[in-house]
Enzyme design. Structure first.
Site, PDB file in Angstrom:
ATOM      1  N   GLU A  53      -5.483  13.014   0.975  1.00 59.94           N
ATOM      2  CA  GLU A  53      -5.710  13.878  -0.187  1.00 59.94           C
ATOM      3  C   GLU A  53      -6.645  15.013   0.180  1.00 59.94           C
ATOM      4  O   GLU A  53      -7.715  14.796   0.755  1.00 59.94           O
ATOM      5  CB  GLU A  53      -6.307  13.096  -1.360  1.00 59.94           C
ATOM      6  CG  GLU A  53      -6.442  13.970  -2.599  1.00 59.94           C
ATOM      7  CD  GLU A  53      -7.316  13.377  -3.692  1.00 59.94           C
ATOM      8  OE1 GLU A  53      -7.805  14.157  -4.532  1.00 59.94           O
ATOM      9  OE2 GLU A  53      -7.520  12.148  -3.697  1.00 59.94           O
ATOM     10  N   GLY A  54      -6.248  16.229  -0.153  1.00 64.16           N
ATOM     11  CA  GLY A  54      -7.055  17.399   0.144  1.00 64.16           C
ATOM     12  C   GLY A  54      -8.248  17.545  -0.790  1.00 64.16           C
ATOM     13  O   GLY A  54      -8.473  16.737  -1.693  1.00 64.16           O
ATOM     14  N   LYS A  63      -9.260  10.455   2.250  1.00 68.43           N
ATOM     15  CA  LYS A  63      -9.822  11.696   1.692  1.00 68.43           C
ATOM     16  C   LYS A  63     -10.919  12.117   2.659  1.00 68.43           C
ATOM     17  O   LYS A  63     -11.985  11.497   2.705  1.00 68.43           O
ATOM     18  CB  LYS A  63     -10.384  11.444   0.303  1.00 68.43           C
ATOM     19  CG  LYS A  63     -11.120  12.639  -0.290  1.00 68.43           C
ATOM     20  CD  LYS A  63     -10.345  13.262  -1.409  1.00 68.43           C
ATOM     21  CE  LYS A  63     -11.136  14.381  -2.073  1.00 68.43           C
ATOM     22  NZ  LYS A  63     -10.422  14.961  -3.197  1.00 68.43           N
ATOM     23  N   CYS A  82       1.467  17.459 -15.247  1.00 70.06           N
ATOM     24  CA  CYS A  82       0.983  17.844 -16.576  1.00 70.06           C
ATOM     25  C   CYS A  82      -0.415  17.277 -16.783  1.00 70.06           C
ATOM     26  O   CYS A  82      -0.576  16.059 -16.934  1.00 70.06           O
ATOM     27  CB  CYS A  82       1.932  17.326 -17.664  1.00 70.06           C
ATOM     28  SG  CYS A  82       3.586  18.053 -17.619  1.00 70.06           S
ATOM     29  N   GLY A 138      -4.481  17.401 -10.174  1.00 73.07           N
ATOM     30  CA  GLY A 138      -3.850  16.088 -10.203  1.00 73.07           C
ATOM     31  C   GLY A 138      -3.499  15.510  -8.844  1.00 73.07           C
ATOM     32  O   GLY A 138      -2.633  14.634  -8.752  1.00 73.07           O
ATOM     33  N   LYS A 139      -4.182  15.956  -7.784  1.00 74.39           N
ATOM     34  CA  LYS A 139      -3.892  15.429  -6.451  1.00 74.39           C
ATOM     35  C   LYS A 139      -4.122  13.927  -6.379  1.00 74.39           C
ATOM     36  O   LYS A 139      -3.331  13.199  -5.775  1.00 74.39           O
ATOM     37  CB  LYS A 139      -4.756  16.128  -5.399  1.00 74.39           C
ATOM     38  CG  LYS A 139      -4.511  17.622  -5.267  1.00 74.39           C
ATOM     39  CD  LYS A 139      -5.355  18.234  -4.167  1.00 74.39           C
ATOM     40  CE  LYS A 139      -6.838  18.047  -4.369  1.00 74.39           C
ATOM     41  NZ  LYS A 139      -7.348  18.766  -5.564  1.00 74.39           N
ATOM     42  N   THR A 140      -5.228  13.467  -6.989  1.00 72.98           N
ATOM     43  CA  THR A 140      -5.537  12.036  -6.957  1.00 72.98           C
ATOM     44  C   THR A 140      -4.475  11.244  -7.701  1.00 72.98           C
ATOM     45  O   THR A 140      -4.052  10.162  -7.258  1.00 72.98           O
ATOM     46  CB  THR A 140      -6.924  11.783  -7.572  1.00 72.98           C
ATOM     47  OG1 THR A 140      -7.912  12.530  -6.836  1.00 72.98           O
ATOM     48  CG2 THR A 140      -7.274  10.310  -7.535  1.00 72.98           C
ATOM     49  N   ASN A 153      -0.214   1.702 -12.521  1.00 78.76           N
ATOM     50  CA  ASN A 153       0.364   1.929 -11.201  1.00 78.76           C
ATOM     51  C   ASN A 153       1.871   1.697 -11.210  1.00 78.76           C
ATOM     52  O   ASN A 153       2.632   2.460 -10.605  1.00 78.76           O
ATOM     53  CB  ASN A 153      -0.291   0.999 -10.173  1.00 78.76           C
ATOM     54  CG  ASN A 153      -1.774   1.301  -9.981  1.00 78.76           C
ATOM     55  OD1 ASN A 153      -2.217   2.427 -10.198  1.00 78.76           O
ATOM     56  ND2 ASN A 153      -2.529   0.304  -9.583  1.00 78.76           N
TER      57      ASN A 153
END
Length: 233
Positions: free
Chosen positions: A118-119, A45, A179, A20-22, A216
């Site tokens: 973001e990784g 990214k 989650c 869920g990084k994005t 958003n």
């Protein structure tokens, strides 16, 4: 190599891929637009793989957020196969040149007050044949926020990734639980208990983002009560 001193950058990294990084990056950017409109926020990214099976993150962010960036500025290096970047690059017989990636990062540092980076995959994921995400964070002196999924077994992943971060001498600003499936309060309390995690790892748990499709604005409101000031100290 030097970077702009006025821009603050933060790496949103994970304990694994598909945590869920994005989603967390989108939530943080949406929060900033809603509650800190006087500041300029960008997203970066460094590289990605898997564009043959799903939309690239650069295009995704540009489609879901009113960014002042192009998709190529968000993510300058992409590979088609949904594999670790060095393996995906080898399939395409392409080298992984981080020079243009670094150049894009520097340019964005000059344009924005804050940059959310973001990784790729997890903190230990390889991005070249020599470097992991943790190595990149250390080289760029990026503080990190760690994202983990709410599931059985998450505690071990969290502890292992925090150990890797500390071994790499990374500054850990916080832990965010996400989650990816429907989770009850009992699931969250038993699988990823925030108080236990904070005490055991000495890393603050900033919050838990519930499962579901959210706008958003909804994402911004959900995280508005979190102690996000810890990310920018």
């Amino acid at each position: 190599m030097t970077i702009s001193q006025h821009c603050r950058s933060l790496l949103i990294t994970g304990v694994d891929t598909a945590v869920g990084k994005t989603r967390i990056t989108r939530a943080l950017w949406s929060y900033a637009r809603r509650y800190r409109p006087q500041e300029r926020w960008g997203i970066f990214k460094p590289l990605q793989s898997g564009t043959a099976v799903e939309i690239g993150d650069g295009d995704y962010y540009c489609q879901t957020l009113p960014l002042e960036q192009t998709a190529a500025e968000v993510c300058p290096l992409s590979f088609a196969a949904p594999l670790a970047p060095p393996i995906a690059a080898e399939l395409e017989q392409r080298p992984i040149d981080l020079g243009p990636v670094w150049q894009t990062y520097r340019q964005l540092q000059e344009r924005f007050d804050y940059l959310l980076v973001e990784g790729i995959g997890g903190l230990g994921s390889p991005i070249t044949w020599e470097w992991t995400v943790a190595d990149l964070a250390a080289a760029w002196k990026l503080p990190i926020v760690l994202v983990a999924t709410v599931r059985l077994g998450a505690i071990a992943q969290i502890v292992a990734n925090i150990a890797l971060a500390r071994q790499s001498k990374l500054e850990i600003r916080g832990l965010i639980l996400n989650c990816v499936t429907l989770c009850s309060d009992t699931d969250i309390a038993q699988w990823t208990p925030s108080e236990f995690l904070s005490r055991f790892t000495q890393v603050p748990v900033l919050g838990v983002l519930p499962w579901g499709q959210h706008s958003n604005e909804q994402l911004a409101q959900m995280i508005a009560e979190w102690p996000l000031e810890l990310l920018w100290r």
